[in-house]
Design an enzyme around this catalytic site. Structure first.
Site, mmCIF file in Angstrom:
data_model
loop_
_atom_site.group_PDB
_atom_site.id
_atom_site.type_symbol
_atom_site.label_atom_id
_atom_site.label_comp_id
_atom_site.label_asym_id
_atom_site.label_seq_id
_atom_site.Cartn_x
_atom_site.Cartn_y
_atom_site.Cartn_z
ATOM 1 N N VAL A 130 2.171 -1.959 1.806
ATOM 2 C CA VAL A 130 3.266 -2.913 2.028
ATOM 3 C C VAL A 130 2.968 -4.124 1.146
ATOM 4 O O VAL A 130 1.924 -4.761 1.294
ATOM 5 C CB VAL A 130 3.380 -3.379 3.501
ATOM 6 C CG1 VAL A 130 4.612 -4.273 3.667
ATOM 7 C CG2 VAL A 130 3.469 -2.191 4.454
ATOM 8 N N GLU A 131 3.877 -4.420 0.207
ATOM 9 C CA GLU A 131 3.715 -5.621 -0.623
ATOM 10 C C GLU A 131 4.202 -6.820 0.182
ATOM 11 O O GLU A 131 5.362 -6.840 0.618
ATOM 12 C CB GLU A 131 4.566 -5.530 -1.892
ATOM 13 C CG GLU A 131 3.980 -4.637 -2.959
ATOM 14 C CD GLU A 131 4.892 -4.563 -4.170
ATOM 15 O OE1 GLU A 131 4.575 -5.198 -5.178
ATOM 16 O OE2 GLU A 131 5.910 -3.858 -4.120
ATOM 17 N N VAL A 132 3.328 -7.797 0.377
ATOM 18 C CA VAL A 132 3.696 -9.001 1.127
ATOM 19 C C VAL A 132 3.911 -10.113 0.098
ATOM 20 O O VAL A 132 2.980 -10.511 -0.607
ATOM 21 C CB VAL A 132 2.598 -9.364 2.143
ATOM 22 C CG1 VAL A 132 2.974 -10.635 2.893
ATOM 23 C CG2 VAL A 132 2.392 -8.202 3.127
#
Ligand SMILES: NC(=O)c1ccc[n+]([C@@H]2O[C@H](COP(=O)([O-])OP(=O)(O)OC[C@H]3O[C@@H](n4cnc5c(N)ncnc54)[C@H](O)[C@@H]3O)[C@@H](O)[C@H]2O)c1
Length: 296
Positions: A130-132
């Site tokens: 998951v790219e935050v």
């Protein structure tokens, strides 16, 4: 039990809903689609889920929001305005957006400090990343909380240092997919051979070591510097760009190779999911709990 509001019951929202539900969250799902109840019955059997056509009621009292509605800035702005007005001030409002800037989604929103991108790869229930992505107004505590939630879902959250359109994953994917399309349009290779070529080489390599790590190995003991100055220095050719007016022939080739419609989709998804599940554990996913997780 903590509650999550999943906004949008499309490809990505349904997968997030299964993931949160299986991790023990109470899931509320909101989508104006008229077949919402049927879709939820079919896709989320056994998941503790409540349905809401109305976003405000789905948001009321929730502990985390994962928005997965249409990829249109005007719709996201409207959804986040409603979410801001109907959630507590400690609730993170995360968007699954594939490329929109968090600062655009949060522009003029009174809860801009709570808005962050939590961009998964499809399907979120299987893909670890998951790219935050914070915008300039996103608070550090919002980013920390989003990372904590994704870690507890056994994901690998990676924080970007700053926003950029397409983030990192989709910028890389855009370059790669454009070149794949160009090669098919040029008649160099057909669609299925290109897929097999990638699965048998770059896909397998990148599932085990990243591109820089691979570069360090490709140069032997002299490392990435040697690879770049020696082999890569000869790759001076222009790579070309696909012709947008000839996309029809590429669409037809992909549809002929893999079919179209619900039953073809289900067959392909089952193949992908089975293969992905088979390699996740041997490749070290989910990662072992970090020291931070063990303390909590
Ligand atoms: N498909 C992918 O591979 C992928 C991967 C990562 C991230 N994303 C992102 O996830 C988001 C959703 O993408 P998707 O592929 O699931 O799209 P989708 O078209 O499958 O689903 C979108 C859903 O949003 C619903 N919707 C429309 N208006 C709404 C509203 N006002 N409130 C709530 N729901 C509403 C639609 O009815 C639809 O069910 C997008 O932002 C996309 O960029 C997609």
């Amino acid at each position: 039990m903590e509650a999550v509001t999943v906004v949008g019951a499309g490809v990505i929202g349904l997968s997030w809903a299964r993931l949160f539900g299986e991790a023990g969250w109470e899931v509320r799902i909101s989508d104006p689609r008229p077949d919402l109840a049927d879709v939820v019955d079919r896709e989320l059997a056994g998941v503790p889920v409540t349905l809401a056509v109305d976003l405000a009621s789905a948001a009321d009292g929730t502990d985390f929001v994962q928005e997965s509605g249409p990829e249109r800035i005007e719709i996201k702005e409207q959804m986040f305005a409603t979410l801001a007005a109907h959630t507590r001030d400690d609730v993170v409002l995360a968007s699954s957006s594939s490329s929109l800037l968090p600062s655009d989604i949060a522009a003029g929103n009174p809860a801009d400090h709570r808005i962050v991108i939590g961009h998964p790869f499809n399907p979120p229930e299987l893909m670890p990343l998951v790219e935050v992505v914070p915008g300039p107004a996103t608070s550090a505590s919002t980013v920390d909380r989003a990372v904590e939630v994704y870690r507890k879902l056994d994901k690998l959250p990676i924080r970007l240092k700053k926003e950029i359109p397409g983030f990192v994953g989709n910028r890389l994917q855009k370059v790669f997919n454009e070149q794949a399309t160009y090669l098919v349009q040029q008649g160099v290779i057909d669609v299925t051979d290109l897929d097999d070529l990638v699965r048998a080489s770059l896909g397998l390599r990148w599932a085990t070591v990243g591109p820089f790590q691979s570069g360090a190995l490709g140069g032997g003991p002299a490392g990435f510097r040697h690879l770049t100055e020696h082999v890569a220095s000869q790759m001076t050719f222009e790579i070309g760009r696909p012709d947008p007016s000839r996309m029809g022939e590429v669409f037809e080739a992909v549809e002929e190779a893999y079919g179209l419609g619900q039953s073809a989709y289900e067959k392909l998804a089952a193949l992908r999911d089975g293969r992905t599940r088979a390699v996740l554990e041997p490749l070290g996913w989910p990662p072992p709990p970090s020291a931070d997780d063990q303390e909590t």
